[in-house]
Design a protein around this motif. Sequence first.
Motif, short mmCIF file in Angstrom:
data_model
loop_
_atom_site.label_atom_id
_atom_site.label_comp_id
_atom_site.label_asym_id
_atom_site.label_seq_id
_atom_site.Cartn_x
_atom_site.Cartn_y
_atom_site.Cartn_z
N ALA A 51 48.94 50.41 47.95
CA ALA A 51 47.97 49.31 47.90
C ALA A 51 46.60 49.81 47.45
O ALA A 51 45.96 49.19 46.59
N ILE A 52 46.14 50.91 48.02
CA ILE A 52 44.83 51.45 47.65
C ILE A 52 44.85 51.93 46.20
O ILE A 52 43.90 51.71 45.44
N GLY A 53 45.94 52.57 45.79
CA GLY A 53 46.07 52.99 44.39
C GLY A 53 46.03 51.81 43.44
O GLY A 53 45.42 51.88 42.37
N ALA A 54 46.67 50.71 43.84
CA ALA A 54 46.67 49.50 43.00
C ALA A 54 45.28 48.89 42.89
O ALA A 54 44.89 48.39 41.83
N MET A 55 44.51 48.93 43.97
CA MET A 55 43.15 48.38 43.94
C MET A 55 42.24 49.21 43.04
O MET A 55 41.39 48.69 42.34
N ILE A 56 42.43 50.53 43.06
CA ILE A 56 41.58 51.41 42.27
C ILE A 56 42.00 51.41 40.80
O ILE A 56 41.16 51.33 39.90
N LEU A 57 43.30 51.47 40.54
CA LEU A 57 43.80 51.72 39.19
C LEU A 57 44.44 50.50 38.53
O LEU A 57 44.83 50.57 37.37
N LYS A 118 32.70 41.81 43.65
CA LYS A 118 31.86 41.84 44.86
C LYS A 118 31.40 43.26 45.16
O LYS A 118 32.05 44.23 44.77
N ALA A 119 30.30 43.39 45.87
CA ALA A 119 29.87 44.69 46.36
C ALA A 119 30.94 45.24 47.30
O ALA A 119 31.59 44.48 48.02
N VAL A 120 31.11 46.55 47.30
CA VAL A 120 32.19 47.16 48.09
C VAL A 120 32.07 46.80 49.56
O VAL A 120 33.07 46.49 50.22
N SER A 125 36.35 42.52 54.67
CA SER A 125 37.27 41.53 55.26
C SER A 125 38.48 41.31 54.36
O SER A 125 39.59 41.08 54.84
N TRP A 126 38.26 41.38 53.04
CA TRP A 126 39.38 41.23 52.11
C TRP A 126 40.34 42.41 52.22
O TRP A 126 41.56 42.22 52.14
N PRO A 195 35.56 53.76 51.54
CA PRO A 195 34.90 54.96 50.99
C PRO A 195 35.49 55.42 49.66
O PRO A 195 34.76 55.88 48.79
N VAL A 196 36.81 55.27 49.50
CA VAL A 196 37.44 55.68 48.25
C VAL A 196 36.97 54.78 47.10
O VAL A 196 36.64 55.27 46.01
N LEU A 197 36.93 53.48 47.33
CA LEU A 197 36.47 52.55 46.30
C LEU A 197 35.00 52.77 45.96
O LEU A 197 34.58 52.68 44.80
N THR A 198 34.19 53.06 46.99
CA THR A 198 32.78 53.34 46.77
C THR A 198 32.60 54.58 45.90
O THR A 198 31.83 54.59 44.93
N PHE A 199 33.33 55.63 46.23
CA PHE A 199 33.26 56.88 45.45
C PHE A 199 33.73 56.65 44.02
O PHE A 199 33.10 57.14 43.07
#
Length: 205
Positions: A51-57, A118-120, A125-126, A195-199
Motif C-alpha cells: 500500500a505504501i509503495g503504491a502511494m509513493i510510486l 493535499k499537504a502530507v 486521516s486518509w 514520514p516516508v511520503l514527506t521524505f
Amino acid sequence: MQNNRLNNSRKLVLTALFTAIILLQSIIPGLGTILFNFSGVSVTIITFTVAIGAMILGPKTGAWLGFVWGAYSLWMAWTGPLSATIGGLIFRNPITAIVPRMLVGLVIGYLYLLIKHKAVKGQASWLILFGALSAFINTFFVLLSTWIGFKVMHTTFTGIPQSGLATWLIVSLAGVNGVFEMIVGAILVPLIGLPVLTFYRRNMK
C-alpha cells in the motif's frame, strides 16, 4: 528532460527497493507478520508495504509489488514447509494468491492519486482509511476467490476438502485475521507512510 530522467531513475531504484523489502518480508516471517500471542492471530503486514509503495510510486508499480508478493505466496504454497496447512492450501490457487495482492496496489495507488495534492500532514486521516482498506481488500478478495473456487468452480486441485467444516475454518480464520489486519493497517500505514511520503516529496522536487 534531465529532471524527468533523474526522477525516473529514482522511481526505478525505489521500485527495486520495495520489491526487495517485500521479498525479505516474505522470506523472513518475523519481518512480514505480527503474531498476537494472546489470541494466536498472525497479521500479515506485507499488505501495508504494498500500500505504501503504491502511494509513493503509483498504482502500476503498486500492482507489480502485489504481484511479487502473490507470486512468492503461490510458490511457497506448493513447495514450502507450510504447504499442507489451510493457509498453504488456499494460496495454491493462483487467482487467490496473486489477484487480491495486485488489487491492493492498484486500488490504493489510484485512491491516493485523488488526495495527492493535499499537504502530507492533511493526509493523515486518509492514510488511516487506506491502511484499513488495504487489509480489507486483501481479505475480502481472498475469501471471495476461495468461495468461488468452492461453490462455483468446484475446485479441488488445491487439496482442500469440500466440506462445511473446511469452509467454516477458512472464513472464520481469515475473517478474524482480517479484522486484526484492518486495525493494524489503520495504525501502521499513517505511522510509517507519513514520514516516508514527506521524505519522498522533499527529495523528488
